[in-house]
Motif scaffolding. Sequence first.
Motif, PDB file in Angstrom:
ATOM      1  N   ILE A  79     -29.883  -7.954  19.799  1.00 28.40           N
ATOM      2  CA  ILE A  79     -31.247  -9.197  20.261  1.00 28.40           C
ATOM      3  C   ILE A  79     -30.167 -10.345  21.111  1.00 28.40           C
ATOM      4  N   LEU A  80     -30.765 -11.238  21.613  1.00 26.57           N
ATOM      5  CA  LEU A  80     -30.688 -12.698  23.187  1.00 26.57           C
ATOM      6  C   LEU A  80     -29.724 -13.240  21.659  1.00 26.57           C
ATOM      7  N   ALA A  81     -28.726 -13.594  21.929  1.00 20.21           N
ATOM      8  CA  ALA A  81     -27.747 -14.543  21.443  1.00 20.21           C
ATOM      9  C   ALA A  81     -27.719 -16.068  22.025  1.00 20.21           C
ATOM     10  N   GLU A  82     -27.186 -16.565  22.172  1.00 19.19           N
ATOM     11  CA  GLU A  82     -26.790 -18.175  23.307  1.00 19.19           C
ATOM     12  C   GLU A  82     -25.907 -17.567  25.255  1.00 19.19           C
ATOM     13  N   GLY A  83     -26.644 -18.481  25.419  1.00 15.43           N
ATOM     14  CA  GLY A  83     -26.285 -17.777  26.797  1.00 15.43           C
ATOM     15  C   GLY A  83     -26.067 -16.591  27.665  1.00 15.43           C
ATOM     16  N   GLU A  84     -27.390 -16.187  27.228  1.00 19.24           N
ATOM     17  CA  GLU A  84     -28.354 -15.371  27.896  1.00 19.24           C
ATOM     18  C   GLU A  84     -27.847 -13.909  27.815  1.00 19.24           C
ATOM     19  N   ILE A  85     -26.929 -13.694  26.749  1.00 19.47           N
ATOM     20  CA  ILE A  85     -26.667 -12.620  26.797  1.00 19.47           C
ATOM     21  C   ILE A  85     -26.673 -12.233  25.225  1.00 19.47           C
ATOM     22  N   THR A  86     -26.275 -10.817  24.777  1.00 21.96           N
ATOM     23  CA  THR A  86     -27.191 -10.506  23.235  1.00 21.96           C
ATOM     24  C   THR A  86     -25.454 -10.436  22.921  1.00 21.96           C
ATOM     25  N   ARG A  87     -26.188 -10.023  21.402  1.00 24.27           N
ATOM     26  CA  ARG A  87     -25.117  -9.322  20.654  1.00 24.27           C
ATOM     27  C   ARG A  87     -25.618  -8.251  19.991  1.00 24.27           C
ATOM     28  N   PHE A  88     -24.631  -7.470  18.881  1.00 22.97           N
ATOM     29  CA  PHE A  88     -25.248  -6.379  18.624  1.00 22.97           C
ATOM     30  C   PHE A  88     -24.745  -6.168  17.209  1.00 22.97           C
ATOM     31  N   ALA A  89     -25.723  -6.137  15.927  1.00 27.75           N
ATOM     32  CA  ALA A  89     -25.384  -6.063  14.576  1.00 27.75           C
ATOM     33  C   ALA A  89     -25.833  -3.900  15.103  1.00 27.75           C
ATOM     34  N   ALA A  90     -24.383  -3.776  14.522  1.00 29.53           N
ATOM     35  CA  ALA A  90     -24.131  -2.418  14.383  1.00 29.53           C
ATOM     36  C   ALA A  90     -24.175  -2.209  12.698  1.00 29.53           C
ATOM     37  N   PHE A  91     -25.242  -1.382  11.861  1.00 30.91           N
ATOM     38  CA  PHE A  91     -24.537  -0.964  10.931  1.00 30.91           C
ATOM     39  C   PHE A  91     -24.179   0.329  10.538  1.00 30.91           C
ATOM     40  N   TYR A  92     -23.285   0.577   9.641  1.00 36.34           N
ATOM     41  CA  TYR A  92     -22.006   1.539   9.419  1.00 36.34           C
ATOM     42  C   TYR A  92     -22.471   1.477   7.959  1.00 36.34           C
ATOM     43  N   PHE A  93     -22.794   3.315   7.601  1.00 33.35           N
ATOM     44  CA  PHE A  93     -22.857   3.994   6.421  1.00 33.35           C
ATOM     45  C   PHE A  93     -22.205   4.900   5.868  1.00 33.35           C
ATOM     46  N   ASN A  94     -22.563   6.069   7.045  1.00 32.13           N
ATOM     47  CA  ASN A  94     -21.755   7.064   7.249  1.00 32.13           C
ATOM     48  C   ASN A  94     -21.059   7.707   7.150  1.00 32.13           C
ATOM     49  N   ASP A  95     -20.094   6.916   8.002  1.00 32.62           N
ATOM     50  CA  ASP A  95     -18.763   7.053   8.512  1.00 32.62           C
ATOM     51  C   ASP A  95     -18.269   5.286   8.167  1.00 32.62           C
ATOM     52  N   LEU A  96     -17.591   5.685   7.196  1.00 28.75           N
ATOM     53  CA  LEU A  96     -16.273   3.814   7.465  1.00 28.75           C
ATOM     54  C   LEU A  96     -15.095   3.862   6.928  1.00 28.75           C
ATOM     55  N   ASN A  97     -15.265   4.935   8.861  1.00 29.53           N
ATOM     56  CA  ASN A  97     -13.053   5.398   9.436  1.00 29.53           C
ATOM     57  C   ASN A  97     -13.476   3.814  10.511  1.00 29.53           C
ATOM     58  N   GLY A  98     -12.040   3.719  10.865  1.00 36.56           N
ATOM     59  CA  GLY A  98     -12.321   3.579  12.027  1.00 36.56           C
ATOM     60  C   GLY A  98     -11.976   1.669  12.656  1.00 36.56           C
ATOM     61  N   THR A  99     -11.693   1.475  13.549  1.00 37.89           N
ATOM     62  CA  THR A  99     -10.984  -0.186  13.971  1.00 37.89           C
ATOM     63  C   THR A  99     -12.852   0.027  14.397  1.00 37.89           C
ATOM     64  N   VAL A 100     -13.266  -1.601  15.007  1.00 42.30           N
ATOM     65  CA  VAL A 100     -14.471  -1.715  15.513  1.00 42.30           C
ATOM     66  C   VAL A 100     -14.087  -3.965  15.580  1.00 42.30           C
ATOM     67  N   GLY A 101     -14.824  -3.949  17.104  1.00 42.44           N
ATOM     68  CA  GLY A 101     -14.778  -5.305  17.375  1.00 42.44           C
ATOM     69  C   GLY A 101     -15.039  -5.150  18.583  1.00 42.44           C
ATOM     70  N   PRO A 102     -15.043  -6.219  19.466  1.00 42.89           N
ATOM     71  CA  PRO A 102     -14.413  -7.439  18.625  1.00 42.89           C
ATOM     72  C   PRO A 102     -15.998  -8.510  17.522  1.00 42.89           C
ATOM     73  N   VAL A 103     -15.243  -8.908  16.348  1.00 44.38           N
ATOM     74  CA  VAL A 103     -16.819  -9.563  16.055  1.00 44.38           C
ATOM     75  C   VAL A 103     -16.571 -10.391  16.880  1.00 44.38           C
ATOM     76  N   ARG A 104     -18.087 -10.999  15.934  1.00 39.61           N
ATOM     77  CA  ARG A 104     -18.481 -12.376  16.547  1.00 39.61           C
ATOM     78  C   ARG A 104     -19.417 -13.027  15.377  1.00 39.61           C
ATOM     79  N   SER A 105     -20.276 -14.117  14.916  1.00 38.71           N
ATOM     80  CA  SER A 105     -20.842 -14.902  14.817  1.00 38.71           C
ATOM     81  C   SER A 105     -22.094 -14.599  14.598  1.00 38.71           C
ATOM     82  N   VAL A 106     -22.596 -14.972  13.362  1.00 42.38           N
ATOM     83  CA  VAL A 106     -24.093 -14.046  12.801  1.00 42.38           C
ATOM     84  C   VAL A 106     -25.034 -15.605  13.873  1.00 42.38           C
ATOM     85  N   ARG A 107     -26.334 -14.828  13.354  1.00 40.65           N
ATOM     86  CA  ARG A 107     -27.250 -15.717  13.536  1.00 40.65           C
ATOM     87  C   ARG A 107     -28.603 -15.713  12.351  1.00 40.65           C
ATOM     88  N   PRO A 108     -29.924 -16.331  11.979  1.00 44.50           N
ATOM     89  CA  PRO A 108     -30.096 -16.297  11.538  1.00 44.50           C
ATOM     90  C   PRO A 108     -31.775 -14.845  10.783  1.00 44.50           C
TER      91      PRO A 108
END
Length: 325
Positions: A79-108
């Motif tokens: 979904i779009l955030a500010e600056g006319e760029i998107t942000r990802f909400a990545a849902f993890y359930f099956n595989d909870l191993n490995g590096t994730v990022g860069p982590v960024r701020s959340v919106r309502p």
Amino acid sequence: MKRKRWPWIMVIALLLTACAKPHAPSEPKGEQPPPAALSPLTGTPISEGKRPLLMVMINNHRQARPQSGLQRADVVVEILAEGEITRFAAFYFNDLNGTVGPVRSVRPYYLDLAEGAHAVVVHAGGSTGALKQIREGDIPHLDGIHQDARYFTRVSFRKPPHNLYSRLEELEQAAEKKGEVPSIRGGYHFADAPATENGQAASEIHLVYHPLYAAGYQYDRATNAYIRYTEGEKQTDRDTGQPLSMQNVLVIFARHRVLDAAGHREVDVTGKGKGYLFQRGKGIPIEWRFRDGWIVPFKDGKEVGLLPGKTWVNILPETGKVSFR
């Protein structure tokens, strides 16, 4: 005294009896092994046991690409955030191993998804409205720049704010320590055959979120999956170098409204509207509805089954554009 000769057939029978191995007891007829547990996010087998559903906010700024861990996600919502760029909400359930990022701020509007699905929100701070929603709604979360910073790391190969990372196994442990492992709610229905079988050709998909930002997908017949592109470039995982791929691409239109001069938005992800579903090189128009945190496709009033595998959900503004061929 003349010895009695045994008939050859009796000798052979005795030898076979002596050499024969005992048979294992046969299983009772009609009993079958229990079916494997299937993930409500991907429709693929998973190991039994309670685990958290993590919703990790992942940066999509140019300086944050390529990201780590997006290919491990079961469902990704963009979904779009500010600056006319998107942000990802990545849902993890099956595989909870490995590096994730860069982590960024959340919106309502991302929190609306997390609350519905009972996900633990993994984020690096947030807008004033989002932090208030977390606090007042008592939403389970792990904040990488405040009280939960010990579970996150600042890397040296990127500049702030595009350098905050974590590991999924540490996030799982952190959620358990804080007692924030709610039972996952909702998910998708799955089908072995594509719902798009009689749809239009869609080997190439082009999305315009904003005149300054575009994304897309190309169908790879060798793997029966779509490959992700961002601003014309194939998007890969930083750690593995592998292209980001998925079995289902869901594109929907939702009402967006800019709230202030900083560009913060209000996005209606809890309503319903129009969109498209793409599977195996074809696309069909669908209606979408919000259910338990998930954007669910419908056709002629009936829920459309997804193909087992990963799903990417693209939430465009009503002014956005989609084309495919």
